[in-house]
Design an enzyme around this catalytic site. Sequence first.
Site, short mmCIF file in Angstrom:
data_model
loop_
_atom_site.label_atom_id
_atom_site.label_comp_id
_atom_site.label_asym_id
_atom_site.label_seq_id
_atom_site.Cartn_x
_atom_site.Cartn_y
_atom_site.Cartn_z
N ALA A 43 4.18 -2.48 -5.66
CA ALA A 43 5.28 -1.65 -6.13
C ALA A 43 6.12 -1.44 -5.06
O ALA A 43 5.62 -1.41 -3.64
CB ALA A 43 4.68 -0.36 -6.69
N GLY A 80 0.07 -3.32 -6.59
CA GLY A 80 0.51 -3.59 -7.88
C GLY A 80 0.76 -5.12 -7.93
O GLY A 80 0.56 -5.61 -9.17
N GLU A 82 -2.64 -5.72 -8.98
CA GLU A 82 -2.91 -5.40 -10.42
C GLU A 82 -2.13 -6.10 -11.61
O GLU A 82 -2.79 -6.44 -12.55
CB GLU A 82 -2.61 -3.79 -10.45
CG GLU A 82 -3.07 -3.05 -9.72
CD GLU A 82 -2.56 -1.47 -9.66
OE1 GLU A 82 -1.49 -1.31 -9.17
OE2 GLU A 82 -3.23 -0.59 -10.33
N GLU A 88 -3.30 0.98 -1.63
CA GLU A 88 -2.69 2.25 -2.00
C GLU A 88 -3.36 3.31 -1.12
O GLU A 88 -2.61 4.29 -0.74
CB GLU A 88 -2.65 2.65 -3.46
CG GLU A 88 -1.75 1.69 -4.36
CD GLU A 88 -2.76 0.54 -4.86
OE1 GLU A 88 -3.55 -0.08 -4.26
OE2 GLU A 88 -2.08 -0.21 -5.75
N1 CO8 Z 1 7.60 -2.01 -1.00
C1 CO8 Z 1 8.99 -2.49 -0.44
N2 CO8 Z 1 8.97 -3.14 0.57
C2 CO8 Z 1 8.08 -4.07 1.13
C3 CO8 Z 1 6.61 -3.91 0.45
C4 CO8 Z 1 6.51 -3.15 -0.67
N3 CO8 Z 1 5.46 -2.86 -1.32
N4 CO8 Z 1 6.01 -5.03 1.15
C5 CO8 Z 1 6.48 -5.46 2.08
N5 CO8 Z 1 7.99 -4.92 2.03
C6 CO8 Z 1 9.24 -5.29 2.76
C7 CO8 Z 1 8.93 -4.60 4.24
O1 CO8 Z 1 9.19 -3.34 4.23
C8 CO8 Z 1 9.85 -5.57 5.01
O2 CO8 Z 1 11.30 -5.20 4.97
P1 CO8 Z 1 12.12 -5.15 6.00
O3 CO8 Z 1 12.36 -6.63 6.65
O4 CO8 Z 1 13.30 -4.54 5.59
O5 CO8 Z 1 11.45 -4.27 7.16
C9 CO8 Z 1 9.80 -6.98 4.43
O6 CO8 Z 1 9.23 -6.70 3.02
C10 CO8 Z 1 8.74 -7.97 4.99
O7 CO8 Z 1 7.27 -7.52 5.06
P2 CO8 Z 1 6.75 -6.98 6.68
O8 CO8 Z 1 7.67 -7.24 7.70
O9 CO8 Z 1 5.72 -6.18 6.51
O10 CO8 Z 1 5.96 -8.59 6.32
P3 CO8 Z 1 4.53 -8.86 7.22
O11 CO8 Z 1 4.17 -10.31 7.02
O12 CO8 Z 1 4.32 -8.34 8.56
O13 CO8 Z 1 3.50 -8.35 6.20
C11 CO8 Z 1 2.50 -7.45 4.17
C12 CO8 Z 1 3.07 -8.63 4.72
C13 CO8 Z 1 0.89 -7.36 4.72
C14 CO8 Z 1 2.53 -7.74 2.96
C15 CO8 Z 1 3.08 -6.07 4.24
O14 CO8 Z 1 4.68 -6.03 3.93
C16 CO8 Z 1 2.31 -4.79 3.61
O15 CO8 Z 1 1.50 -4.36 3.86
N6 CO8 Z 1 3.17 -4.41 2.51
C17 CO8 Z 1 2.76 -3.31 1.76
C18 CO8 Z 1 1.63 -3.34 0.61
C19 CO8 Z 1 1.23 -2.44 0.26
O16 CO8 Z 1 0.77 -1.18 0.64
N7 CO8 Z 1 1.18 -2.51 -1.34
C20 CO8 Z 1 0.82 -1.29 -2.02
C21 CO8 Z 1 2.04 -0.53 -2.59
S1 CO8 Z 1 1.65 0.63 -3.66
C22 CO8 Z 1 1.43 -0.16 -5.16
O17 CO8 Z 1 1.58 -1.05 -5.48
C23 CO8 Z 1 1.10 0.85 -6.42
C24 CO8 Z 1 1.08 0.38 -7.59
C25 CO8 Z 1 1.40 1.31 -8.71
C26 CO8 Z 1 2.04 0.86 -9.85
C27 CO8 Z 1 2.08 1.87 -11.12
C28 CO8 Z 1 3.51 2.71 -10.77
C29 CO8 Z 1 3.61 3.51 -12.16
#
Ligand code: CO8
Length: 257
Positions: A65, A108, A111, A131
């Site tokens: 998400a 997500g 999921e 998460e």
């Molecule tokens: N949300 C928003 N932006 C994101 C997300 C995310 N989940 N993941 C990556 N991005 C963005 C980064 O912020 C970055 O943006 P910017 O260039 O503006 O800084 C861009 O994407 C590129 O990301 P990275 O620079 O981090 O790229 P890397 O190659 O270094 O890393 C990863 C890739 C490993 C995927 C890393 O981005 C990461 O760890 N992302 C977050 C993963 C995460 O924690 N996901 C869980 C989110 S919470 C969730 O999914 C809950 C679901 C609940 C659903 C039900 C709701 C009711």
Amino acid sequence: MTYTTILTEIRGRVGVVTLNRPQAMNAFNTLMLTELFNALETFDKDETIGAMVVTGNEKAFAAGADIKEMAESTPFGMIKQGRVELWDRIRGIKKIVVAAVSGWALGGGCEFAISCDMIVASETAKFGQPEVTIGIIPGGGGTQRLARLLGKNLAMEMIINNRTLTAAEALQFGLANRVVPVDGYLDAAVAFAEEIAARAPLAVRMAKDSINTAFETTLTEGLKAEKRNFYPLFSTEDQKEGMKAFIEKRKPNWKGK
Ligand code: CO8
């Protein structure tokens, strides 16, 4: 229909949706989720479509998400926006949805992939539920579906220890159906979906419904549900055609009736 966060195309009898927020690793914001489900529901109603594929890009299926959208959320804000109900729309899709996963399927993203009916993974796919590392738990069904799919201990490890599964592990533990080379992974997933699209539509639909019931109920109730889906198929033209074609040693010509 025009979309801004996804791309759609029809390949043969397969409807393909590509998540298209590469700048955010295909993180699901509300708009992308809404567009995704609108597209899937449109394909679901389209009689020329037999199955669907959802994919991202090589680097990211979806990184969860959208954390930036969620960061300041409040419980009632999320309830008012119907965020949970939005994720649940996948359960209303009647046709088979195949997730074609390459790169990150996190939070997500994981999921959503496991909410689809089957998963074709590229060799680079990585599945995880990070998460807890940002102070929440999965909210799109991850605790329930992973526990059912993988058993308690591995689900615990993924969700609590942030263990990521490689594509090979996902195949080994039954989370992925196929692992294919990253080059052409989408074509492989579409070919897989084409095989499904070529099958008797009503039988596929009843089979999906029956299998999903197995996750909801006792064996006795599940067997009753299976019978409720089994008997009516004998009133379809496709059952007559399928059995006749077998006896006549030819390919069946399905009508979806
Ligand atoms: N949300 C928003 N932006 C994101 C997300 C995310 N989940 N993941 C990556 N991005 C963005 C980064 O912020 C970055 O943006 P910017 O260039 O503006 O800084 C861009 O994407 C590129 O990301 P990275 O620079 O981090 O790229 P890397 O190659 O270094 O890393 C990863 C890739 C490993 C995927 C890393 O981005 C990461 O760890 N992302 C977050 C993963 C995460 O924690 N996901 C869980 C989110 S919470 C969730 O999914 C809950 C679901 C609940 C659903 C039900 C709701 C009711």
